[in-house]
Design a protein around this motif. Structure first.
Motif, short mmCIF file in Angstrom:
data_model
loop_
_atom_site.label_atom_id
_atom_site.label_comp_id
_atom_site.label_asym_id
_atom_site.label_seq_id
_atom_site.Cartn_x
_atom_site.Cartn_y
_atom_site.Cartn_z
N GLU A 291 0.83 -1.21 0.00
CA GLU A 291 0.00 0.00 0.00
C GLU A 291 0.87 1.26 0.00
O GLU A 291 0.57 2.23 -0.71
N ASP A 292 1.92 1.27 0.80
CA ASP A 292 2.83 2.42 0.80
C ASP A 292 3.51 2.61 -0.55
O ASP A 292 3.77 3.75 -0.97
N HIS A 295 0.80 4.05 -2.96
CA HIS A 295 0.37 5.42 -2.61
C HIS A 295 1.38 6.03 -1.64
O HIS A 295 1.13 6.13 -0.44
N ALA A 298 0.12 9.15 0.40
CA ALA A 298 -1.20 9.08 1.03
C ALA A 298 -1.17 9.71 2.42
O ALA A 298 -2.17 10.31 2.85
N ALA A 301 -1.71 13.46 2.14
CA ALA A 301 -3.10 13.80 1.83
C ALA A 301 -4.01 13.62 3.04
O ALA A 301 -4.98 14.36 3.21
N ALA A 302 -3.67 12.64 3.91
CA ALA A 302 -4.50 12.40 5.10
C ALA A 302 -4.12 13.28 6.28
O ALA A 302 -4.75 13.19 7.32
#
Length: 563
Positions: A291-292, A295, A298, A301-302
């Motif tokens: 996942e890292d 993205h 990410a 963005a969070a």
């Protein structure tokens, strides 16, 4: 003089010229490697403290002393060894010490440079021990299954200890830590090389054909696949996916080199892709890394801030073409793994794309010289072992560089010689020692009439899986243990079994015969299928054995050995 010239056969090759030992070139390159490392140490001190660092003399003297001791061991015990392997290793080790010292300035509570220098000393000590005590690399072939058993024990030992950073790859007792998987990769390479060399002919020419790929029989391929599956299963349980990927890569590379069939590369890539997809989906720790990788921004963005991979990409972008300069980067933002997994990001930020290119060329030189040693040998075990040992740093650099640059998911491995890690640097020095010992064997001049072109009692021995005949080093690269020569030439020749002066080939089961350098060049770079002689040329059982052909110039010396 005229009678001596007339008595000498016309097709007898001339005596071989003595090859240069090139130990003086090695010493000069070592001096340059130490000088570059000391200059880097001084530049870091000047950039951060505007003064020369206090330990510059101690650091330079220690690194120079280690390089000199290693050089003396090679000079007296392996005089014909490759002159580029040791200087390249010393330069990489010195650059790693400089980078760790630079990162220590941003982490005052965790000084790792003195410990890394201590482990480098241990590594050079083991390097000297291997060069001095291991006089012939073919001795390792006798302990193939012992190496496999030790490798499995070393890989399984961390299961009993708690996980660190999501993986069970460390053994920590009373403040002392070790990573056994680093040593296991050398042992498993010895086993793969020994087993594939002993069954090379059966793997390449027997089995059931499926399309363009010939699958060997289970009796031949079963033991090595079983050892590999057990090792990979243990590593999956420990969540050490980087080492399992490394073992799989070594397995496929050696299987391809041993058989000369490109289909194994395709099969290996397919199996690696299927396995990576399955583990990445089912294993939570690996899934988070995937996942890292997909993205990397990410977290920004969070609102959580950039993660390690994002900080690594920012470091490479800040470095540009020439870098910010040693000691003037911001690699401390990466976090706890900046001295191990992400040390390449520090290198890229402070030395730029030009520095990264030079670093990768050093690794490429190390790997290429290992392959050169493999091409200069005539015994299949030594050639396979050299290829496997040289492929280890090649695969590690690809996996680590791909992870920190976002090309592939992170795997958590150590950059050879560069990253912090005692087990890693010690293992890398052992690999260099084995490659030097193999290259010394490849470049050592063979005496005239040593029996390489004449009929030997045991042609391929353990190396080609054939117990009868002599396999000459053919130009096609496919004659591996398929020809059946006579059991020996005249008893007075030095290479014959009946001679009192038996060659090392005959004493060691003939593992030095049957694979000329040109056949390995053609077989490795452009694999060809074996050519079966027509029935009209097949010899009848009742026909008496004919004398073996005279030695040609190609069999007398390896053209790759003098380079």
């Amino acid at each position: 003089m005229a009678r001596a010239a007339a008595a000498r056969p016309a097709d007898t090759p001339p005596p071989l010229p003595l090859l240069p030992k090139r130990r003086g070139i090695e010493l000069a390159l070592l001096a340059g490697a130490v000088l570059i490392s000391v200059c880097g140490y001084l530049v870091v001190g000047l950039a951060r403290g505007h003064a020369l660092p206090g330990g510059a003399v101690r650091y330079g003297a220690g690194l120079a002393g280690l390089a000199l001791l290693a050089h003396l061991a090679v000079r007296f015990r392996a005089p014909y060894a490759d002159p580029l392997l040791l200087p390249t290793a010393v330069l990489l080790n010195g650059l790693g010490l400089v980078l760790i010292f630079r990162l220590d300035l941003d982490t005052p509570a965790d000084h790792a440079a003195p410990t890394q220098l201590m482990w480098s000393t241990v590594g050079v000590g083991l390097f000297i021990a291997v060069v001095v005590l291991l006089r012939d690399h073919r001795v390792l072939q006798r302990y193939a299954y012992v190496c496999a058993a030790l490798a499995l024990l070393l890989m399984a030992a961390p299961i009993l200890f708690p996980a660190i950073n999501g993986a069970k790859i460390w053994i920590r007792i009373a403040g002392f830590s070790i990573q056994p998987g680093e040593f296991a990769k050398v042992l498993i390479s010895v086993f793969f090389a020994a087993y594939l060399a002993a069954n090379r002919s059966a793997l390449a020419h027997t089995g059931r054909r499926m399309g363009r790929l010939r699958l060997p029989t289970g009796r031949v391929l079963g033991p090595i696949v079983a050892i590999w599956l057990i090792s990979v299963a243990v590593l999956v349980l420990e969540r050490d996916l980087g080492t399992s990927l490394l073992f799989f890569g070594i397995f496929v590379v050696l299987l391809y080199v041993a058989t000369g069939r490109t289909g194994w590369i395709a099969v290996g890539l397919i199996l690696a892709g299927v396995g990576a997809a399955a583990v990445g989906t089912l294993e939570p720790h690996v899934h988070s890394r995937v996942e890292d990788w997909q993205h990397p921004f990410a977290g920004i963005a969070a609102g959580r801030g950039p993660g390690q991979l994002a900080q690594s990409l920012f470091a490479f972008a800040a470095g540009g073409m020439l870098g910010t300069g040693l000691g003037q980067g911001h690699s401390y933002l990466i976090g706890f793994a900046m001295k191990s997994d992400f040390i390449l990001a520090t290198y890229g930020e402070e030395l730029g794309l030009a520095g990264l290119t030079a670093l990768f060329l050093l690794y490429a030189l190390l790997v290429a010289r290992g392959y050169r040693a493999a091409l200069g040998l005539r015994d299949p075990f030594g050639s396979l072992l050299a290829v496997g040992l040289a492929a280890l740093p090649a695969l590690q650099v690809f996996v680590i560089a791909g992870g920190v640059t976002g090309l592939i998911p992170l795997t958590g491995m150590a950059m050879p010689f560069l990253a912090q890690g005692g087990s890693s640097v010690v293992t890398n020095w052992i690999i260099i020692a084995l490659l030097l010992r193999i290259s010394d064997r490849a470049r050592t001049p063979r005496p005239e009439g040593s029996g390489l072109g004449s009929g030997l009692g045991r042609a391929a021995g353990n190396g080609a899986g054939s117990r009868s005949g002599v396999v000459s080093g053919s130009r096609s690269g496919a004659g591996a243990g398929t020809s059946s020569g006579s059991s020996g030439s005249s008893s007075g020749s030095p290479g014959s079994p009946g001679s009192p002066e038996k060659s090392l080939v005959a004493q060691d089961g003939g593992s030095d015969a049957g694979f000329g350098a040109r056949s390995w060049v053609v077989g490795f770079l452009k694999p060809t299928r074996s050519q079966t002689p027509p029935r009209s040329q097949a010899r009848s059982r009742n026909q008496p054995p004919t004398a073996p052909p005279p030695a040609s110039a190609d069999d007398a010396a390896s053209p790759e050995a003098g380079r």
